[in-house]
Write a protein that holds these residues in place. Sequence first.
Motif, PDB file in Angstrom:
ATOM      1  N   ARG A  32      -3.840   2.216   0.766  1.00 46.65           N
ATOM      2  CA  ARG A  32      -4.347   2.122  -0.601  1.00 46.65           C
ATOM      3  C   ARG A  32      -3.327   2.561  -1.667  1.00 46.65           C
ATOM      4  NH1 ARG A  32      -9.850   1.489  -2.470  1.00 46.65           N
ATOM      5  NH2 ARG A  32      -9.756   1.931  -4.687  1.00 46.65           N
ATOM      6  N   PRO A  33      -2.608   3.680  -1.449  1.00 39.69           N
ATOM      7  CA  PRO A  33      -1.613   4.070  -2.466  1.00 39.69           C
ATOM      8  C   PRO A  33      -0.550   2.990  -2.681  1.00 39.69           C
ATOM      9  CG  PRO A  33      -1.998   5.866  -0.919  1.00 39.69           C
ATOM     10  CD  PRO A  33      -2.711   4.671  -0.365  1.00 39.69           C
ATOM     11  N   ALA A  34      -0.153   2.291  -1.612  1.00 37.03           N
ATOM     12  CA  ALA A  34       0.851   1.227  -1.751  1.00 37.03           C
ATOM     13  C   ALA A  34       0.274   0.081  -2.583  1.00 37.03           C
ATOM     14  CB  ALA A  34       1.296   0.735  -0.379  1.00 37.03           C
ATOM     15  N   ALA A  35      -1.005  -0.251  -2.355  1.00 31.27           N
ATOM     16  CA  ALA A  35      -1.651  -1.286  -3.162  1.00 31.27           C
ATOM     17  C   ALA A  35      -1.670  -0.864  -4.629  1.00 31.27           C
ATOM     18  CB  ALA A  35      -3.073  -1.544  -2.652  1.00 31.27           C
ATOM     19  N   GLY A  36      -1.913   0.419  -4.863  1.00 28.45           N
ATOM     20  CA  GLY A  36      -1.938   0.936  -6.220  1.00 28.45           C
ATOM     21  C   GLY A  36      -0.576   0.852  -6.895  1.00 28.45           C
ATOM     22  N   ARG A  37       0.485   1.122  -6.141  1.00 25.60           N
ATOM     23  CA  ARG A  37       1.834   1.050  -6.724  1.00 25.60           C
ATOM     24  C   ARG A  37       2.165  -0.373  -7.160  1.00 25.60           C
ATOM     25  NH1 ARG A  37       2.837   4.910  -2.735  1.00 25.60           N
ATOM     26  NH2 ARG A  37       3.548   3.360  -1.219  1.00 25.60           N
ATOM     27  N   ALA A  38       1.778  -1.349  -6.331  1.00 26.28           N
ATOM     28  CA  ALA A  38       2.025  -2.746  -6.714  1.00 26.28           C
ATOM     29  C   ALA A  38       1.192  -3.097  -7.949  1.00 26.28           C
ATOM     30  CB  ALA A  38       1.689  -3.684  -5.551  1.00 26.28           C
ATOM     31  N   ALA A  39      -0.067  -2.629  -7.976  1.00 25.88           N
ATOM     32  CA  ALA A  39      -0.954  -2.941  -9.101  1.00 25.88           C
ATOM     33  C   ALA A  39      -0.442  -2.349 -10.412  1.00 25.88           C
ATOM     34  CB  ALA A  39      -2.366  -2.423  -8.805  1.00 25.88           C
ATOM     35  N   GLN A  40       0.196  -1.182 -10.303  1.00 26.38           N
ATOM     36  CA  GLN A  40       0.729  -0.549 -11.515  1.00 26.38           C
ATOM     37  C   GLN A  40       1.799  -1.416 -12.168  1.00 26.38           C
ATOM     38  OE1 GLN A  40       2.025   3.386 -10.563  1.00 26.38           O
ATOM     39  NE2 GLN A  40       0.633   4.336 -12.051  1.00 26.38           N
ATOM     40  N   VAL A  41       2.577  -2.094 -11.351  1.00 24.87           N
ATOM     41  CA  VAL A  41       3.657  -2.932 -11.888  1.00 24.87           C
ATOM     42  C   VAL A  41       3.115  -4.258 -12.413  1.00 24.87           C
ATOM     43  CG1 VAL A  41       5.754  -4.211 -11.262  1.00 24.87           C
ATOM     44  CG2 VAL A  41       5.435  -1.860 -10.463  1.00 24.87           C
ATOM     45  N   MET A  50      -8.670  -3.811  13.385  1.00 24.07           N
ATOM     46  CA  MET A  50      -7.251  -3.608  13.074  1.00 24.07           C
ATOM     47  C   MET A  50      -6.540  -4.918  12.749  1.00 24.07           C
ATOM     48  SD  MET A  50      -6.420  -0.592  12.540  1.00 24.07           S
ATOM     49  CE  MET A  50      -4.648  -0.842  12.416  1.00 24.07           C
ATOM     50  N   THR A  51      -7.053  -6.051  13.269  1.00 23.63           N
ATOM     51  CA  THR A  51      -6.499  -7.350  12.874  1.00 23.63           C
ATOM     52  C   THR A  51      -6.653  -7.537  11.370  1.00 23.63           C
ATOM     53  OG1 THR A  51      -6.995  -8.316  15.031  1.00 23.63           O
ATOM     54  CG2 THR A  51      -6.748  -9.850  13.196  1.00 23.63           C
ATOM     55  N   THR A  52      -7.841  -7.201  10.866  1.00 23.15           N
ATOM     56  CA  THR A  52      -8.060  -7.266   9.421  1.00 23.15           C
ATOM     57  C   THR A  52      -7.153  -6.287   8.693  1.00 23.15           C
ATOM     58  OG1 THR A  52     -10.368  -7.702   9.988  1.00 23.15           O
ATOM     59  CG2 THR A  52      -9.883  -7.267   7.678  1.00 23.15           C
ATOM     60  N   GLY A  53      -6.988  -5.104   9.270  1.00 19.73           N
ATOM     61  CA  GLY A  53      -6.121  -4.099   8.644  1.00 19.73           C
ATOM     62  C   GLY A  53      -4.690  -4.605   8.491  1.00 19.73           C
ATOM     63  N   ILE A  54      -4.170  -5.271   9.512  1.00 15.59           N
ATOM     64  CA  ILE A  54      -2.792  -5.775   9.438  1.00 15.59           C
ATOM     65  C   ILE A  54      -2.702  -6.897   8.399  1.00 15.59           C
ATOM     66  CG2 ILE A  54      -0.896  -6.862  10.723  1.00 15.59           C
ATOM     67  CD1 ILE A  54      -1.565  -3.996  11.609  1.00 15.59           C
ATOM     68  N   LEU A  55      -3.706  -7.766   8.356  1.00 12.75           N
ATOM     69  CA  LEU A  55      -3.724  -8.834   7.343  1.00 12.75           C
ATOM     70  C   LEU A  55      -3.640  -8.238   5.940  1.00 12.75           C
ATOM     71  CD1 LEU A  55      -4.214 -11.899   6.680  1.00 12.75           C
ATOM     72  CD2 LEU A  55      -6.653 -11.290   6.512  1.00 12.75           C
ATOM     73  N   LEU A  56      -4.394  -7.167   5.716  1.00 10.49           N
ATOM     74  CA  LEU A  56      -4.405  -6.548   4.389  1.00 10.49           C
ATOM     75  C   LEU A  56      -3.082  -5.838   4.120  1.00 10.49           C
ATOM     76  CD1 LEU A  56      -8.089  -5.311   4.404  1.00 10.49           C
ATOM     77  CD2 LEU A  56      -7.144  -7.325   3.242  1.00 10.49           C
ATOM     78  N   ALA A  57      -2.511  -5.210   5.135  1.00 13.37           N
ATOM     79  CA  ALA A  57      -1.206  -4.560   4.954  1.00 13.37           C
ATOM     80  C   ALA A  57      -0.147  -5.611   4.614  1.00 13.37           C
ATOM     81  CB  ALA A  57      -0.817  -3.790   6.214  1.00 13.37           C
ATOM     82  N   ASN A  58      -0.209  -6.769   5.284  1.00 12.57           N
ATOM     83  CA  ASN A  58       0.724  -7.852   4.947  1.00 12.57           C
ATOM     84  C   ASN A  58       0.528  -8.311   3.499  1.00 12.57           C
ATOM     85  OD1 ASN A  58       1.882  -7.946   7.512  1.00 12.57           O
ATOM     86  ND2 ASN A  58       0.566  -9.616   8.241  1.00 12.57           N
ATOM     87  N   THR A  59      -0.731  -8.307   3.033  1.00 15.27           N
ATOM     88  CA  THR A  59      -1.016  -8.719   1.654  1.00 15.27           C
ATOM     89  C   THR A  59      -0.399  -7.740   0.657  1.00 15.27           C
ATOM     90  OG1 THR A  59      -3.082  -9.733   2.401  1.00 15.27           O
ATOM     91  CG2 THR A  59      -2.873  -9.292   0.043  1.00 15.27           C
ATOM     92  N   VAL A  60      -0.520  -6.447   0.949  1.00 16.78           N
ATOM     93  CA  VAL A  60       0.105  -5.452   0.069  1.00 16.78           C
ATOM     94  C   VAL A  60       1.631  -5.580   0.129  1.00 16.78           C
ATOM     95  CG1 VAL A  60       0.371  -2.985  -0.404  1.00 16.78           C
ATOM     96  CG2 VAL A  60      -1.862  -3.890   0.303  1.00 16.78           C
ATOM     97  N   HIS A  61       2.146  -5.876   1.331  1.00 21.94           N
ATOM     98  CA  HIS A  61       3.582  -6.116   1.476  1.00 21.94           C
ATOM     99  C   HIS A  61       4.016  -7.287   0.579  1.00 21.94           C
ATOM    100  CE1 HIS A  61       7.118  -7.051   4.463  1.00 21.94           C
ATOM    101  NE2 HIS A  61       7.537  -6.755   3.266  1.00 21.94           N
ATOM    102  N   ALA A  62       3.240  -8.389   0.638  1.00 21.94           N
ATOM    103  CA  ALA A  62       3.569  -9.569  -0.172  1.00 21.94           C
ATOM    104  C   ALA A  62       3.532  -9.232  -1.655  1.00 21.94           C
ATOM    105  CB  ALA A  62       2.593 -10.703   0.143  1.00 21.94           C
ATOM    106  N   ALA A  63       2.476  -8.556  -2.083  1.00 23.66           N
ATOM    107  CA  ALA A  63       2.343  -8.210  -3.505  1.00 23.66           C
ATOM    108  C   ALA A  63       3.493  -7.302  -3.939  1.00 23.66           C
ATOM    109  CB  ALA A  63       0.998  -7.534  -3.749  1.00 23.66           C
ATOM    110  N   SER A  64       3.869  -6.371  -3.067  1.00 25.21           N
ATOM    111  CA  SER A  64       4.949  -5.440  -3.392  1.00 25.21           C
ATOM    112  C   SER A  64       6.274  -6.177  -3.533  1.00 25.21           C
ATOM    113  CB  SER A  64       5.060  -4.363  -2.308  1.00 25.21           C
ATOM    114  OG  SER A  64       3.846  -3.658  -2.170  1.00 25.21           O
ATOM    115  N   ARG A  65       6.580  -7.036  -2.571  1.00 26.25           N
ATOM    116  CA  ARG A  65       7.844  -7.792  -2.633  1.00 26.25           C
ATOM    117  C   ARG A  65       7.891  -8.625  -3.897  1.00 26.25           C
ATOM    118  NH1 ARG A  65       8.650 -11.893   1.139  1.00 26.25           N
ATOM    119  NH2 ARG A  65      10.906 -11.720   0.971  1.00 26.25           N
TER     120      ARG A  65
END
Lengths: 304, 304
Positions: free
Chosen positions: A19-28, A267-282
């Motif tokens: 969640r904090p990583a999602a928040g960092r991307a959202a801040q930008v 956890m499959t869903t968890g990885i999908l969401l982590a990849n989404t935060v990765h994409a948003a961050s990049r």
Amino acid sequence: MMRIIDSRPLLDAFLGALRPAAGRAAQVTGAPPVLAIVRAAENAGSAAYAARIRATAAQAGITCHEVPLDTRMDGTALCAQVAAVSATPGVNGMIVLLPLPAGTSVPQVMAQMDPDKDVDCQQPLNLGRVMAGTPLYLPCTATAAVMLAQGMLGDLAGVNCAVIGASASVGRPLALQLLDRGATVEIVHIRTRDIADHARRAQVIFAAAGHAGLVDGAWVSPGAVLVDIGINADPTGRPGVVGDINAAAVAQQAAAITAVPDGVGPMTTGILLANTVHAASRQAGVDFTYPDLTTLAAYQALRL
Amino acid sequence: MMRIIDSRPLLDAFLGALRPAAGRAAQVTGAPPVLAIVRAAENAGSAAYAARIRATAAQAGITCHEVPLDTRMDGTALCAQVAAVSATPGVNGMIVLLPLPAGTSVPQVMAQMDPDKDVDCQQPLNLGRVMAGTPLYLPCTATAAVMLAQGMLGDLAGVNCAVIGASASVGRPLALQLLDRGATVEIVHIRTRDIADHARRAQVIFAAAGHAGLVDGAWVSPGAVLVDIGINADPTGRPGVVGDINAAAVAQQAAAITAVPDGVGPMTTGILLANTVHAASRQAGVDFTYPDLTTLAAYQALRL
């Protein structure tokens, strides 16, 4: 006594770390990461997966855009729709749920996505990055399965693993990820002769054949760890889903088995969401690293 | 009596079947297909491979452009040179020979190629196409090894295969291509416990570990077929190369073994050249299909 592994507590902890990583991307960018879900055929399994993704995404600070289901589309129209979703500004990642309408080409539809938004890791470029040992996004199901096995056993180096099922989206990336961790990997499938004999030699069996209750007691050696990736309609007609492993039949031999659907699935869903935060961050130019599981108490609790 | 498989007659027949396709592309473009060879480090193995490619290409109606060797280049300069070769009009395909100078990143250098010219199938996109079961170019060494095994056995469906070595460029694409043909595949490697015990269960052993004479008599069950992919300096210091299999030690048990260097090696070059003609044809808008081995007497003669 065979232990049954439910990964929902691990998913909760994982989302908390994400969640904090999602928040960092959202801040930008000024908005939470966005995952688009395309579902083009009526199917109980994909409907359930879409619902689970929606519910879980909120927990991680991710917004889901569900593309309205239109089951009358032919392949050309579906390709155009997938391309349009991929080109939508603000969509960071997307997933096209299977099955697709009869007669459409899955690779052709998947090819319409920008590889940078392919957070379900379906495109050849992203599969090839997994094969080369330099993944961009983690293949969701395969990574979830490996994580649970590694949580149970601590280290997979030199461990004999059998992967049942050789699909491009699950069995193959799973085998490669196991090799990356130093496991010895045997891939068996519908054409394998005496498949039970192969499976019995494995310390860990990953069942990804898509065949309800395929793995029975004769396939499992004492102390084996079983990771059940199958999500099948119950052949007896009861509501709910069953895995590829006949849990009752293996209970006397196996040390542990992942629950269905609450083992590999969450956890499959968890990885999908982590990849989404990765994409948003990049896409926003923000650093991202996948949450470190080993620090999570729910991960440590998996250890046999 | 163990049969020793020399693939040079098969290569000759294969090139004969390939030459008309090279001619069709040349008719459209006005020049024979062009393969560029980049070699950036002094190495006996890569020098020998470059020489073999040059000699063989002429036989197929393909022109080789060898990029002058400059061993003083750092990673940045090498990347720029590879990108420049890839961008050269008239170059249809290219291969970057390993090793590269110490300290350069192989994936970074390989990433400089246009995937459409990556006829050695090193880029993630082309590896991923292999993984998805929809290859554009055939991975050279892996395909050559599978072809010889299939020639010897006729059909690999349900055959137990052991792949020794899990590299991204050989062991992994080899395993995937064997799965595509219905084989049961075990991938073993340096971290595998009791590797001989695993190997002994295989009907076909593919040795791709890069370790001279690794496979000895205790690894091989009676009647096994051995495909030796290793090309190693002779550890006794004699000139020439040796494989990963100790041929003398397995001669009592094995049914057949591929020669080193004249087993897998010649057909590896053949596949590289076929990929080059494929690239030239696609770029010229000319239809191309890989030569059908099963029609060649030299292929039929492999059958055990």
